[in-house]
Design a protein around this motif. Sequence first.
Motif, PDB file in Angstrom:
ATOM      1  N   PHE A 183     -36.035  26.476  63.749  1.00 38.74           N
ATOM      2  CA  PHE A 183     -35.033  27.020  62.553  1.00 38.74           C
ATOM      3  C   PHE A 183     -34.196  26.699  62.666  1.00 38.74           C
ATOM      4  O   PHE A 183     -33.389  26.319  61.865  1.00 38.74           O
ATOM      5  CB  PHE A 183     -35.402  28.038  63.055  1.00 38.74           C
ATOM      6  CG  PHE A 183     -34.361  29.144  62.818  1.00 38.74           C
ATOM      7  CD1 PHE A 183     -34.567  30.053  61.955  1.00 38.74           C
ATOM      8  CD2 PHE A 183     -32.737  29.624  63.199  1.00 38.74           C
ATOM      9  CE1 PHE A 183     -33.887  30.872  60.432  1.00 38.74           C
ATOM     10  CE2 PHE A 183     -32.312  30.693  62.295  1.00 38.74           C
ATOM     11  CZ  PHE A 183     -32.747  31.178  60.828  1.00 38.74           C
ATOM     12  N   TRP A 184     -33.335  25.490  63.704  1.00 42.16           N
ATOM     13  CA  TRP A 184     -32.196  25.350  63.518  1.00 42.16           C
ATOM     14  C   TRP A 184     -32.164  23.797  62.365  1.00 42.16           C
ATOM     15  O   TRP A 184     -30.832  24.077  61.270  1.00 42.16           O
ATOM     16  CB  TRP A 184     -31.732  24.866  64.574  1.00 42.16           C
ATOM     17  CG  TRP A 184     -32.111  23.936  65.711  1.00 42.16           C
ATOM     18  CD1 TRP A 184     -33.422  24.278  65.942  1.00 42.16           C
ATOM     19  CD2 TRP A 184     -32.032  22.724  65.575  1.00 42.16           C
ATOM     20  NE1 TRP A 184     -33.987  22.785  66.629  1.00 42.16           N
ATOM     21  CE2 TRP A 184     -32.831  21.671  66.103  1.00 42.16           C
ATOM     22  CE3 TRP A 184     -31.414  21.473  64.821  1.00 42.16           C
ATOM     23  CZ2 TRP A 184     -32.968  20.235  66.640  1.00 42.16           C
ATOM     24  CZ3 TRP A 184     -31.226  20.382  64.823  1.00 42.16           C
ATOM     25  CH2 TRP A 184     -31.592  19.893  65.540  1.00 42.16           C
ATOM     26  N   ILE A 185     -33.170  23.635  62.785  1.00 46.17           N
ATOM     27  CA  ILE A 185     -33.836  22.693  60.963  1.00 46.17           C
ATOM     28  C   ILE A 185     -33.231  22.664  60.250  1.00 46.17           C
ATOM     29  O   ILE A 185     -33.255  21.942  59.163  1.00 46.17           O
ATOM     30  CB  ILE A 185     -35.066  21.339  61.323  1.00 46.17           C
ATOM     31  CG1 ILE A 185     -34.152  20.196  63.093  1.00 46.17           C
ATOM     32  CG2 ILE A 185     -34.848  20.437  61.103  1.00 46.17           C
ATOM     33  CD1 ILE A 185     -35.761  19.862  64.072  1.00 46.17           C
ATOM     34  N   GLU A 186     -34.319  23.873  59.452  1.00 49.09           N
ATOM     35  CA  GLU A 186     -34.638  24.161  58.363  1.00 49.09           C
ATOM     36  C   GLU A 186     -33.490  24.476  58.161  1.00 49.09           C
ATOM     37  O   GLU A 186     -33.130  24.776  57.092  1.00 49.09           O
ATOM     38  CB  GLU A 186     -35.193  25.643  59.002  1.00 49.09           C
ATOM     39  CG  GLU A 186     -35.414  26.526  57.010  1.00 49.09           C
ATOM     40  CD  GLU A 186     -36.749  27.657  57.429  1.00 49.09           C
ATOM     41  OE1 GLU A 186     -35.984  28.346  57.097  1.00 49.09           O
ATOM     42  OE2 GLU A 186     -37.362  27.628  58.119  1.00 49.09           O
ATOM     43  N   VAL A 187     -32.015  25.132  59.479  1.00 49.33           N
ATOM     44  CA  VAL A 187     -30.808  26.029  58.387  1.00 49.33           C
ATOM     45  C   VAL A 187     -29.797  25.150  58.187  1.00 49.33           C
ATOM     46  O   VAL A 187     -29.257  25.044  56.797  1.00 49.33           O
ATOM     47  CB  VAL A 187     -30.004  26.499  59.728  1.00 49.33           C
ATOM     48  CG1 VAL A 187     -28.681  27.329  59.284  1.00 49.33           C
ATOM     49  CG2 VAL A 187     -30.959  28.263  59.909  1.00 49.33           C
ATOM     50  N   ILE A 188     -29.492  23.174  59.098  1.00 47.87           N
ATOM     51  CA  ILE A 188     -29.028  22.582  58.544  1.00 47.87           C
ATOM     52  C   ILE A 188     -29.742  21.541  57.130  1.00 47.87           C
ATOM     53  O   ILE A 188     -29.007  21.302  56.223  1.00 47.87           O
ATOM     54  CB  ILE A 188     -29.017  21.590  60.248  1.00 47.87           C
ATOM     55  CG1 ILE A 188     -27.981  22.202  61.178  1.00 47.87           C
ATOM     56  CG2 ILE A 188     -28.583  20.305  59.807  1.00 47.87           C
ATOM     57  CD1 ILE A 188     -28.376  21.607  62.397  1.00 47.87           C
TER      58      ILE A 188
END
Length: 264
Positions: A86-91
Amino acid sequence: MENETLIRFGVFIGLFVLFAMTEAMLPRRQRTQPRSTRWVTNWGITIANTVLLRLMSFGLPLLAVGAAAHATAQGWGLFNALTLPFWIEVIAAILILDFIIWAQHLITHKVPLLWRLHRVHHADMDMDVTTAIRFHPVEIALSMLIKIGAVYLLGPAALAVILFEIILNGTAMFNHANIRLPLGLDAVVRRVMVTPDMHRVHHSVHRHEHDSNYGFALSIWDRMFGTYIPQPAAGHDDMEVGLEWQDDRPSKLGWSLALPFARK
């Protein structure tokens, strides 16, 4: 996300007050027009933009954040076809959206019809935090449609779009603010973010300078694509801000809203 609008509005007002106070204490340039008349006009334009977006939300309920939630629910878009943390998708979503806004900004300078709209922003003869909210309502509506389309193609999480909107608004106010940063600090910050001195070049009356430094948040895109100019030729104290042919009329609300339809 509950209270999304309230959160974004609270951050916007908080940052606006912070930058307005900072530029009052540490101004980079002397003003050429009274703040009172410019601020009334620039805030009048942004109120018109807010009303227009509210009207759009009735006919097109899924604005950028709503489009993200809808795309996720339907499984549409690039990120919904991938299995990323999720954090990679957001960034990644924030970076891609920032590039899209950079590209959109460049296109508004190259397409004559879009430039007629965008020059309302450039007509401001002083630069301060209110210049960041001075965009013609038609340009704001077109920008929203582009963001909605990009969101459906990408399929990012709604949180990513909310964070992107907050970052975009906050950095735009920062780099339009009339703030004097120490030169050493400016040199460090602009390696990543667009600083007030970097973006001021973009508001030069000279075409070769205002066709540069298109970024609002990240400075990397201008460096990558060869549109970066570090300093104005005349220096920040002596450079002219605005459009070559204008007079003091940009401080008038009616003139500013009618500018895209003028012959010049």
